[in-house]
Design an enzyme around this catalytic site. Structure first.
Site, PDB file in Angstrom:
ATOM      1  N   HIS A 233       0.874  -1.187   0.000  1.00 56.22           N
ATOM      2  CA  HIS A 233       0.000   0.000   0.000  1.00 56.22           C
ATOM      3  C   HIS A 233       0.901   1.223   0.000  1.00 56.22           C
ATOM      4  O   HIS A 233       1.827   1.322   0.814  1.00 56.22           O
ATOM      5  CB  HIS A 233      -0.912   0.001   1.230  1.00 56.22           C
ATOM      6  CG  HIS A 233      -2.039   0.972   1.092  1.00 56.22           C
ATOM      7  ND1 HIS A 233      -1.861   2.328   1.128  1.00 56.22           N
ATOM      8  CD2 HIS A 233      -3.370   0.772   0.878  1.00 56.22           C
ATOM      9  CE1 HIS A 233      -3.027   2.935   0.951  1.00 56.22           C
ATOM     10  NE2 HIS A 233      -3.961   2.007   0.791  1.00 56.22           N
ATOM     11  N   ARG A 282      -2.260   0.898  -6.956  1.00 54.70           N
ATOM     12  CA  ARG A 282      -1.312   0.863  -5.841  1.00 54.70           C
ATOM     13  C   ARG A 282       0.086   0.409  -6.251  1.00 54.70           C
ATOM     14  O   ARG A 282       1.080   0.886  -5.711  1.00 54.70           O
ATOM     15  CB  ARG A 282      -1.861  -0.053  -4.748  1.00 54.70           C
ATOM     16  CG  ARG A 282      -3.102   0.522  -4.116  1.00 54.70           C
ATOM     17  CD  ARG A 282      -3.746  -0.411  -3.146  1.00 54.70           C
ATOM     18  NE  ARG A 282      -4.928   0.223  -2.581  1.00 54.70           N
ATOM     19  CZ  ARG A 282      -5.749  -0.354  -1.713  1.00 54.70           C
ATOM     20  NH1 ARG A 282      -5.524  -1.588  -1.325  1.00 54.70           N
ATOM     21  NH2 ARG A 282      -6.786   0.288  -1.238  1.00 54.70           N
ATOM     22  N   HIS A 339       0.654  -4.985   2.319  1.00 56.70           N
ATOM     23  CA  HIS A 339      -0.745  -4.749   2.692  1.00 56.70           C
ATOM     24  C   HIS A 339      -1.676  -5.907   2.335  1.00 56.70           C
ATOM     25  O   HIS A 339      -2.540  -6.262   3.118  1.00 56.70           O
ATOM     26  CB  HIS A 339      -1.198  -3.466   1.981  1.00 56.70           C
ATOM     27  CG  HIS A 339      -2.625  -3.102   2.228  1.00 56.70           C
ATOM     28  ND1 HIS A 339      -3.120  -2.855   3.486  1.00 56.70           N
ATOM     29  CD2 HIS A 339      -3.678  -2.924   1.375  1.00 56.70           C
ATOM     30  CE1 HIS A 339      -4.409  -2.549   3.399  1.00 56.70           C
ATOM     31  NE2 HIS A 339      -4.769  -2.601   2.140  1.00 56.70           N
ATOM     32  N   SER A 378     -11.561  -6.116  -2.270  1.00 55.48           N
ATOM     33  CA  SER A 378     -11.253  -7.277  -1.439  1.00 55.48           C
ATOM     34  C   SER A 378     -12.423  -7.659  -0.535  1.00 55.48           C
ATOM     35  O   SER A 378     -12.755  -8.846  -0.394  1.00 55.48           O
ATOM     36  CB  SER A 378     -10.012  -6.997  -0.600  1.00 55.48           C
ATOM     37  OG  SER A 378      -9.833  -8.056   0.282  1.00 55.48           O
TER      38      SER A 378
HETATM   39  C1  LIG Z   1      -5.702  -1.865   7.309  1.00 46.62           C
HETATM   40  C2  LIG Z   1      -6.483  -2.546   6.229  1.00 46.62           C
HETATM   41  C3  LIG Z   1      -7.484  -1.850   5.561  1.00 46.62           C
HETATM   42  C4  LIG Z   1      -8.216  -2.471   4.545  1.00 46.62           C
HETATM   43  N1  LIG Z   1      -9.207  -1.769   3.908  1.00 46.62           N
HETATM   44  C5  LIG Z   1      -9.937  -2.368   2.935  1.00 46.62           C
HETATM   45  C6  LIG Z   1     -11.004  -1.672   2.290  1.00 46.62           C
HETATM   46  O1  LIG Z   1     -11.311  -0.531   2.617  1.00 46.62           O
HETATM   47  N2  LIG Z   1     -11.681  -2.322   1.308  1.00 46.62           N
HETATM   48  C7  LIG Z   1     -11.387  -3.593   0.915  1.00 46.62           C
HETATM   49  O2  LIG Z   1     -12.039  -4.123   0.016  1.00 46.62           O
HETATM   50  N3  LIG Z   1     -10.384  -4.288   1.538  1.00 46.62           N
HETATM   51  C8  LIG Z   1      -9.674  -3.714   2.533  1.00 46.62           C
HETATM   52  N4  LIG Z   1      -8.666  -4.420   3.157  1.00 46.62           N
HETATM   53  C9  LIG Z   1      -8.480  -5.847   2.837  1.00 46.62           C
HETATM   54  C10 LIG Z   1      -9.592  -6.669   3.480  1.00 46.62           C
HETATM   55  O3  LIG Z   1      -9.925  -6.131   4.739  1.00 46.62           O
HETATM   56  C11 LIG Z   1      -9.184  -8.140   3.662  1.00 46.62           C
HETATM   57  O4  LIG Z   1      -8.643  -8.635   2.482  1.00 46.62           O
HETATM   58  C12 LIG Z   1     -10.384  -8.991   4.025  1.00 46.62           C
HETATM   59  O5  LIG Z   1     -11.085  -8.430   5.114  1.00 46.62           O
HETATM   60  C13 LIG Z   1      -9.938 -10.396   4.327  1.00 46.62           C
HETATM   61  O6  LIG Z   1     -10.996 -11.126   4.878  1.00 46.62           O
HETATM   62  P1  LIG Z   1     -10.796 -12.666   5.173  1.00 46.62           P
HETATM   63  O7  LIG Z   1     -12.088 -13.171   5.696  1.00 46.62           O
HETATM   64  O8  LIG Z   1     -10.249 -13.334   3.972  1.00 46.62           O
HETATM   65  O9  LIG Z   1      -9.653 -12.767   6.271  1.00 46.62           O
HETATM   66  P2  LIG Z   1      -9.447 -12.136   7.731  1.00 46.62           P
HETATM   67  O10 LIG Z   1     -10.390 -11.061   8.053  1.00 46.62           O
HETATM   68  O11 LIG Z   1      -8.002 -11.845   7.815  1.00 46.62           O
HETATM   69  O12 LIG Z   1      -9.806 -13.340   8.696  1.00 46.62           O
HETATM   70  C14 LIG Z   1      -8.957 -14.453   8.842  1.00 46.62           C
HETATM   71  C15 LIG Z   1      -9.499 -15.336   9.942  1.00 46.62           C
HETATM   72  O13 LIG Z   1      -8.720 -16.530   9.999  1.00 46.62           O
HETATM   73  C16 LIG Z   1      -8.347 -16.787  11.354  1.00 46.62           C
HETATM   74  N5  LIG Z   1      -7.107 -17.551  11.347  1.00 46.62           N
HETATM   75  C17 LIG Z   1      -5.869 -17.190  10.935  1.00 46.62           C
HETATM   76  N6  LIG Z   1      -5.006 -18.191  11.126  1.00 46.62           N
HETATM   77  C18 LIG Z   1      -5.707 -19.227  11.645  1.00 46.62           C
HETATM   78  C19 LIG Z   1      -5.361 -20.536  12.064  1.00 46.62           C
HETATM   79  N7  LIG Z   1      -4.119 -20.990  12.002  1.00 46.62           N
HETATM   80  N8  LIG Z   1      -6.349 -21.331  12.564  1.00 46.62           N
HETATM   81  C20 LIG Z   1      -7.622 -20.886  12.667  1.00 46.62           C
HETATM   82  N9  LIG Z   1      -7.997 -19.649  12.273  1.00 46.62           N
HETATM   83  C21 LIG Z   1      -7.049 -18.835  11.787  1.00 46.62           C
HETATM   84  C22 LIG Z   1      -8.222 -15.400  11.978  1.00 46.62           C
HETATM   85  O14 LIG Z   1      -8.275 -15.463  13.370  1.00 46.62           O
HETATM   86  C23 LIG Z   1      -9.449 -14.723  11.331  1.00 46.62           C
HETATM   87  O15 LIG Z   1     -10.611 -15.085  12.044  1.00 46.62           O
HETATM   88  C24 LIG Z   1      -7.928  -3.809   4.179  1.00 46.62           C
HETATM   89  C25 LIG Z   1      -6.914  -4.516   4.843  1.00 46.62           C
HETATM   90  C26 LIG Z   1      -6.194  -3.894   5.860  1.00 46.62           C
HETATM   91  C27 LIG Z   1      -5.108  -4.646   6.552  1.00 46.62           C
END
Ligand SMILES: Cc1cc2nc3c(=O)[nH]c(=O)nc-3n(C[C@H](O)[C@H](O)[C@H](O)COP(=O)(O)OP(=O)(O)OC[C@H]3O[C@@H](n4cnc5c(N)ncnc54)[C@H](O)[C@@H]3O)c2cc1C
Length: 544
Positions: A233, A282, A339, A378
């Site tokens: 980012h 980005r 990021h 995302s």
């Molecule tokens: C600061 C920031 C701002 C962002 N802003 C935006 C935005 O404005 N718009 C956008 O589209 N995207 C944004 N993103 C990206 C987006 O938020 C993420 O890509 C998305 O939320 C990922 O969701 P997920 O469900 O895949 O994973 P996550 O939300 O990362 O969830 C992962 C889960 O897996 C669990 N886990 C991890 N390892 C293990 C394990 N070994 N065993 C069991 N459980 C485990 C964790 O505890 C968690 O519950 C942003 C990211 C960041 C870091």
């Protein structure tokens, strides 16, 4: 009916769990921490969709084209079309669940500009889009929990998958509350464990996202895709243990990047790319900042205070609280930082991996973002992929015969016991720090063969000592047993970056600065007893 195990309770895992439960499939949802502490809650900027009252000229087709182009045409167009076509329904679905999007005086949803997009199509909930979506999903999951359709298990960490002859039968989890391994059997398993941020130490993301699950599954036969594409980012600020994101919304509201030369501000992005220079994708912006070789600042001071308070209050608060910077008067010192991960577990259109009944969704899967992700896409893909996997599982139940995994389970228990008794000089956590240093050096914004080679030989060395390291009692058991899986996904990323001898999207090699159309294919990496094999997906096995 059937049952499914969902590993990870961020936005993608919660969506899949709710959708499965709503269609009569029983769900066990496991994660070490509650959803409210997943990385998903950090998302601030917004979620993309083309709604009926979009900007004149905008269309779903244009969202598709922006996404494909932003990703350097590495994502499959059929998958991206599905994503963008469903965005409107997803916004409606989130509103129905109780997500409160920001509205104007007439009650219409407000949208903002994000980088690489031809029109304004990013919808948001004040400065807490991720938090609002997670809250709405948690409420719905609680309802289904009360109805006996979802069981949420906290303090549970993935250990390994129960796989036989290319079919997944369940998972082995480590329960930190009972300090023991436990087998959970399911007709299907959905992996939703997010990106690989903590491979790099300080990033914008959560330390829970360490890539272990994808790394361990890779060692168990799952293929990985496009790992070399890691998004930096462009605008982050240093705060204690983290790099905090200065949302793209600041540039969407007119923020300008500059550096100083002989007392003058040089607006280098506008000089290089014209009027929309501060809203390029980005990958291009991070590289442009890197190339200046100077301290770079983000200027929003021309915006009046009322507008700052209305549009970007979280950035105002963050800069003032943690760095004492009043953004209505002073520029923000920014630098690029790791990021988001475009690569991850390779999945087919239904989000199943090459291992039957094993699915991957959200940021841990690689599908929609090609070589670079557009901001706001995302959250959309996390929700959409959860829905796609859940629908596939509900429509195609895969009941399993009983398979005896007791031998494998006993072996894993014994291994863990031995690891706890190891007494070498260095603790496990020491290597995690060394790995972060190695990854930042070899997998930076600009890469070279020499640095990638150095990275590979260091990771090989860490792998050679990993099993002999001292068990670290000051951290959860998970941090100890996860090291080898983490090292393997780190190695796979560097391996992929070395193999791609071209520059594309977020993968830039100064020794191969051009894109080769012949290499506009996903890179697939597989593992066989410690050997890594890479191929270009020319048959488009994983894309349509
Ligand atoms: C600061 C920031 C701002 C962002 N802003 C935006 C935005 O404005 N718009 C956008 O589209 N995207 C944004 N993103 C990206 C987006 O938020 C993420 O890509 C998305 O939320 C990922 O969701 P997920 O469900 O895949 O994973 P996550 O939300 O990362 O969830 C992962 C889960 O897996 C669990 N886990 C991890 N390892 C293990 C394990 N070994 N065993 C069991 N459980 C485990 C964790 O505890 C968690 O519950 C942003 C990211 C960041 C870091």
């Amino acid at each position: 009916m059937g049952n499914v195990i969902v590993v990870g309770s961020g936005i993608s895992g919660m969506t899949a769990a709710i959708r499965c439960a709503g269609q009569g499939v029983k769900v066990t949802l496991i994660s070490p921490f509650p959803s409210e502490r997943s990385q998903s809650v950090m998302a601030a900027g917004g979620i993309n969709a083309v709604l009926r009252d979009c900007d004149p000229g905008d269309s779903v087709a244009c969202h598709v084209e922006d996404t494909l182009k932003g990703g350097s045409y590495l994502a499959g167009s059929k998958a991206v079309t599905g994503l963008c076509e469903n965005a409107e329904n997803i916004i409606e679905y989130l509103e129905k669940l109780g997500t409160v999007f920001s509205i104007d005086k007439s009650g219409k949803l407000i949208r903002r500009s994000f980088g690489g997009q031809s029109y304004r199509r990013t919808y948001y909930c004040g400065s807490s889009t991720g938090k609002q979506i997670v809250s709405a999903l948690v409420m719905e999951a609680r309802r289904l929990e009360a109805a006996g359709m979802i069981e949420r298990r906290l303090w549970s960490c993935f250990h390994s998958a129960l796989i036989r002859d290319g079919v997944c039968y369940g998972v082995l989890i480590y329960d930190e509350s009972t300090q023991g391994l436990e087998a959970l059997y399911g007709d299907s398993v959905i992996i939703a464990t997010g990106g690989q941020n903590s491979l790099f130490g300080k990033t914008t993301g959560s330390t829970q996202c360490d890539g272990y699950v994808a790394g361990k599954l890779f060692m168990q036969g799952a293929e990985l895709k496009n790992l070399e594409f890691i998004q930096y980012h462009p605008t982050t600020i240093d705060i204690f243990q983290k790099r905090m994101l200065i949302s793209e919304a600041v540039r969407g509201e007119g923020g300008r990047l500059f550096y100083e030369e002989s007392g003058k501000k040089v607006y280098f992005m506008e000089e290089k790319f014209g009027a929309k220079g501060n809203l390029v994708t980005r990958d291009i912006m991070s590289r442009s900042i890197y190339e200046t070789g100077r301290d770079v600042y983000l200027d929003i001071s021309f915006m009046n205070k009322e507008r700052i308070n209305e549009k970007i209050p979280e950035v105002r608060d963050l800069c003032l609280k943690y760095r004492g910077i009043d953004i209505s008067k002073e520029p923000i010192p920014v630098a690029p930082c790791v990021h988001f991960f475009m690569g991850g577990l390779a999945v087919h259109m239904n989000h199943e991996t090459n291992i039957r009944s094993l699915y991957a969704i959200g940021e841990c899967a690689s599908m929609y973002h090609g070589a670079n992700r557009l901001g706001g896409n995302s959250l959309l893909s996390a929700i959409y992929s959860g829905m796609v996997a859940a629908d596939d599982i509900s429509k195609n139940p895969k009941p399993k015969e009983d398979i005896d995994f007791s031998l494998e389970i006993e072996e894993e228990k014994e291994k863990l016991k031995q690891q706890m008794e190891t007494r070498s000089k260095f603790p496990v956590m020491y290597i995690r720090d060394m790995l972060a240093e190695t990854m930042n050096k070899s997998m930076g914004i600009v890469r070279t063969e020499a640095e990638l080679d150095k990275g590979l030989s260091k990771i090989d060395y860490y792998l050679s000592i990993a099993e002999k390291l001292r068990y670290d009692n000051s951290v959860l058991a998970y941090f100890n047993y996860s090291l080898v899986g983490i090292l393997n996904i780190a190695k796979a990323s560097v391996f992929s970056a070395k193999a791609r001898k071209e520059s594309r999207g977020a993968h830039y090699r100064s020794d191969y600065p051009d894109s080769k159309d012949a290499d506009a294919y996903a890179s697939i990496i597989s593992y066989n007893n410690g050997d890594f094999k890479i191929r270009l997906d020319k048959e488009k096995i994983y894309e349509s």
